[in-house]
Design an enzyme around this catalytic site. Structure first.
Site, PDB file in Angstrom:
ATOM      1  CD  GLU A  79      56.506  49.239  48.632  1.00 48.25           C
ATOM      2  OE1 GLU A  79      57.471  49.840  47.006  1.00 48.25           O
ATOM      3  OE2 GLU A  79      55.429  49.295  49.242  1.00 48.25           O
ATOM      4  CB  CYS A 111      57.811  50.333  44.001  1.00 47.24           C
ATOM      5  SG  CYS A 111      57.634  48.949  44.735  1.00 47.24           S
ATOM      6  CB  SER A 201      47.651  47.705  40.641  1.00 44.29           C
ATOM      7  OG  SER A 201      48.743  46.591  40.741  1.00 44.29           O
ATOM      8  CG  HIS A 233      58.478  49.499  39.609  1.00 41.19           C
ATOM      9  ND1 HIS A 233      58.891  49.412  40.226  1.00 41.19           N
ATOM     10  CD2 HIS A 233      57.130  49.374  39.871  1.00 41.19           C
ATOM     11  CE1 HIS A 233      58.157  48.413  41.857  1.00 41.19           C
ATOM     12  NE2 HIS A 233      57.737  48.492  41.285  1.00 41.19           N
TER      13      HIS A 233
HETATM   14  N1  CAA Z   1      50.067  30.837  29.612  1.00 41.94           N
HETATM   15  C1  CAA Z   1      50.609  31.647  29.658  1.00 41.94           C
HETATM   16  N2  CAA Z   1      49.897  32.716  30.632  1.00 41.94           N
HETATM   17  C2  CAA Z   1      48.992  32.851  30.830  1.00 41.94           C
HETATM   18  C3  CAA Z   1      48.228  31.016  31.282  1.00 41.94           C
HETATM   19  C4  CAA Z   1      48.769  30.511  30.790  1.00 41.94           C
HETATM   20  N3  CAA Z   1      48.502  28.689  31.016  1.00 41.94           N
HETATM   21  N4  CAA Z   1      47.127  31.736  31.841  1.00 41.94           N
HETATM   22  C5  CAA Z   1      47.194  33.482  32.118  1.00 41.94           C
HETATM   23  N5  CAA Z   1      48.151  33.793  31.138  1.00 41.94           N
HETATM   24  C6  CAA Z   1      48.558  34.992  31.508  1.00 41.94           C
HETATM   25  C7  CAA Z   1      47.371  36.180  31.375  1.00 41.94           C
HETATM   26  O1  CAA Z   1      46.729  35.688  30.199  1.00 41.94           O
HETATM   27  C8  CAA Z   1      47.735  37.514  31.518  1.00 41.94           C
HETATM   28  O2  CAA Z   1      48.173  37.482  30.424  1.00 41.94           O
HETATM   29  P1  CAA Z   1      47.598  39.295  30.475  1.00 41.94           P
HETATM   30  O3  CAA Z   1      48.256  40.109  31.146  1.00 41.94           O
HETATM   31  O4  CAA Z   1      48.809  39.929  28.796  1.00 41.94           O
HETATM   32  O5  CAA Z   1      46.536  39.740  29.934  1.00 41.94           O
HETATM   33  C9  CAA Z   1      48.906  37.179  32.540  1.00 41.94           C
HETATM   34  O6  CAA Z   1      49.039  35.669  32.144  1.00 41.94           O
HETATM   35  C10 CAA Z   1      48.639  36.692  33.497  1.00 41.94           C
HETATM   36  O7  CAA Z   1      46.810  36.715  34.325  1.00 41.94           O
HETATM   37  P2  CAA Z   1      45.297  36.961  34.853  1.00 41.94           P
HETATM   38  O8  CAA Z   1      45.790  38.622  34.421  1.00 41.94           O
HETATM   39  O9  CAA Z   1      44.728  35.869  34.975  1.00 41.94           O
HETATM   40  O10 CAA Z   1      46.842  37.001  36.484  1.00 41.94           O
HETATM   41  P3  CAA Z   1      46.342  37.460  37.751  1.00 41.94           P
HETATM   42  O11 CAA Z   1      45.143  38.242  37.831  1.00 41.94           O
HETATM   43  O12 CAA Z   1      45.608  36.209  38.450  1.00 41.94           O
HETATM   44  O13 CAA Z   1      47.187  38.377  38.449  1.00 41.94           O
HETATM   45  C11 CAA Z   1      48.400  40.218  38.652  1.00 41.94           C
HETATM   46  C12 CAA Z   1      47.786  39.374  37.766  1.00 41.94           C
HETATM   47  C13 CAA Z   1      46.414  41.142  39.203  1.00 41.94           C
HETATM   48  C14 CAA Z   1      49.272  41.783  37.508  1.00 41.94           C
HETATM   49  C15 CAA Z   1      49.016  39.407  40.167  1.00 41.94           C
HETATM   50  O14 CAA Z   1      50.313  39.814  39.985  1.00 41.94           O
HETATM   51  C16 CAA Z   1      49.336  41.087  41.401  1.00 41.94           C
HETATM   52  O15 CAA Z   1      48.160  41.214  41.859  1.00 41.94           O
HETATM   53  N6  CAA Z   1      50.149  41.229  41.694  1.00 41.94           N
HETATM   54  C17 CAA Z   1      50.793  42.082  42.233  1.00 41.94           C
HETATM   55  C18 CAA Z   1      50.570  43.733  42.253  1.00 41.94           C
HETATM   56  C19 CAA Z   1      51.463  43.672  41.019  1.00 41.94           C
HETATM   57  O16 CAA Z   1      52.053  43.536  40.799  1.00 41.94           O
HETATM   58  N7  CAA Z   1      50.400  44.912  40.214  1.00 41.94           N
HETATM   59  C20 CAA Z   1      51.276  45.652  39.366  1.00 41.94           C
HETATM   60  C21 CAA Z   1      51.302  47.054  39.615  1.00 41.94           C
HETATM   61  S1  CAA Z   1      51.968  48.213  40.980  1.00 41.94           S
HETATM   62  C22 CAA Z   1      53.557  48.700  41.305  1.00 41.94           C
HETATM   63  O17 CAA Z   1      54.041  48.176  40.067  1.00 41.94           O
HETATM   64  C23 CAA Z   1      54.216  48.463  42.394  1.00 41.94           C
HETATM   65  C24 CAA Z   1      54.328  46.992  42.856  1.00 41.94           C
HETATM   66  O18 CAA Z   1      55.162  47.179  42.810  1.00 41.94           O
HETATM   67  C25 CAA Z   1      53.712  46.435  44.040  1.00 41.94           C
END
Ligand code: CAA
Length: 388
Positions: A79, A111, A201, A233
């Site tokens: 991709e 993906c 997502s 995945h």
């Molecule tokens: N210690 C331990 N854990 C902590 C922490 C700390 N100090 N601070 C935060 N966390 C935990 C949170 O509690 C959270 O856990 P849960 O999910 O169990 O609630 C986790 O860490 C992540 O924290 P946030 O939810 O605050 O993270 P974020 O919003 O900043 O980012 C995300 C998370 C949105 C997935 C981001 O990584 C992102 O946008 N990633 C890209 C998109 C992606 O990968 N999507 C996956 C599905 S799509 C797909 O699979 C296709 C692909 O390949 C992209």
């Protein structure tokens, strides 16, 4: 006659950034990455590495083993394509010295497309069992700096040989599919980095798992309890853990949290130190399972959940073949991972911002990769790949 994965090999970049360094620069708690998303390091491609060089490096041992004459089709899943028209696999075809009568095509659906390639490859081999079809999946995951997605970058390629009577994993014909037109992650033609609605997502990923599993159950006699391990995945490790907990709950599984973790933990080892490799990630997860599981997996059933944003998902199954452990590339993979070089945050930014010429000027690219193939120059809008 069975059809499936006869051999599998992967490759990733020379350089990696430890997510502690990223967390320090962003003034974030490193545990957010190490624990919260379940990732430790992310691969960062050198200027002379891209989807083509990684794919050729991943496929090299498979082609050396089988002979370049015997591969009838090369399917390239990605991709993060480098050209709107020419398939990246055509460069790989030359670098690996494949037979001029070998057909080459590139497939895209985020993906997911490596899974489409594998199903199509199985169909080709079922029709003509003497065929050997090489599927390569290769991607460089890039998000904007200082966005939640940044810590989930990475890069890697996997090469999979699909044959009759495979030596690693027989793939069952029954599948479960789910498709829905959603905007959770996408990359318009004019952008280098992906756009993503992160939280959405993850919700769509989980919804697609439920739908694809339900469809799989209509097609297959297998139930949740028939599987010893599951490959998901892997955008990041925590996603697979959440997915597996959901699937177990949906099936009212009696397994406790530790037992559920055991069903996926060995699939996560490589991804944890490479990062997201999009199309390649689930299959690098399978390699990780086959190479790192302490138990003999022969005869065990594995469940696969492939997800591509946008979105298309598929659940399918496979059975590990007796004697599989004799046909793995464990040592080679370990040596490659051990030889990688850590970079600091400033070097990461330099690589991230490395010029991507668009004016047709000649750009000589310094040698950095330790791989066998490299991108040596971009000149008059043409990419020049060489064997080192
Ligand atoms: N210690 C331990 N854990 C902590 C922490 C700390 N100090 N601070 C935060 N966390 C935990 C949170 O509690 C959270 O856990 P849960 O999910 O169990 O609630 C986790 O860490 C992540 O924290 P946030 O939810 O605050 O993270 P974020 O919003 O900043 O980012 C995300 C998370 C949105 C997935 C981001 O990584 C992102 O946008 N990633 C890209 C998109 C992606 O990968 N999507 C996956 C599905 S799509 C797909 O699979 C296709 C692909 O390949 C992209």
């Amino acid at each position: 006659m069975s059809v499936g994965i006869d051999e599998i090999s992967f490759y990733t970049s020379n350089y990696f950034l430890d997510l502690r360094s990223l967390a320090l620069a962003q003034q974030t708690d490193p545990d957010k990455y190490y624990v919260g998303i379940g990732q430790e390091k992310m691969g960062m491609a050198a200027p002379d590495e891209d989807i083509v060089t990684m794919a050729a490096n991943a496929a090299l041992p498979l082609v050396e083993a089988v002979g370049s004459e015997r591969i009838s089709t090369l399917m390239f899943a990605t991709e993060t394509g480098i050209d709107q028209s020419k398939a990246a696999g055509v460069y790989v075809h030359r670098l690996l010295g494949l037979n001029p009568n070998c057909r080459v095509v590139e497939l895209k659906q985020a993906c997911y497309s490596a899974t489409a390639a594998i199903q199509m490859a199985c169909a080709l081999v079922a029709r003509q069992p003497e065929q050997k079809v090489l599927v390569v999946a290769s991607d460089v995951a890039r998000y904007e700096l200082n966005t939640p997605g940044e810590a989930t970058q990475g890069c890697g390629a996997v090469a999979i040989m699909i044959t009759a009577n495979p030596r690693l994993v027989e793939i069952d014909p029954e599948v479960g599919n789910y498709t829905e037109d959603v905007m959770d992650f996408w990359r318009p033609n004019y952008r280098v980095t992906a756009l993503v609605d992160g939280k959405y997502s993850t919700k769509i990923y989980l919804k697609s798992l439920k739908k694809a599993w339900e469809h799989f159950r209509e097609a297959s006699p297998l139930t949740f309890d028939d599987f010893s391990h599951f490959c998901y995945h892997l955008p990041f490790g925590r996603m697979a853990q959440k997915a597996h907990q959901q699937l177990a709950k949906l099936n009212k599984s009696g397994l406790d949290a530790g037992q559920l973790e055991q069903q996926i933990e060995d699939t996560l080892s490589y991804n944890r130190i490479i990062g997201n490799s999009y199309t390649a990630s689930m299959y690098i997860g399978l390699t990780s399972l086959l190479e790192n599981c302490g138990h003999n997996l022969a005869g065990k059933r594995i469940g696969f959940f492939s997800y591509g944003s946008g979105c298309v998902a598929e659940f399918f199954s496979g059975r590990v073949v007796e004697g599989y452990e004799r046909h793995l590339h464990r040592d080679r993979h370990q040596q490659m991972l051990d030889a990688r070089q850590e970079i600091g945050y400033e070097e990461y930014l330099e690589l991230y911002r490395y010029p991507d010429p668009r004016d047709g000027e000649h750009l000589e690219i310094p040698a950095s990769t330790r791989g066998r193939f490299r991108l040596a120059a971009i000149s008059h809008h043409k990419r020049e790949y060489i064997e080192c």
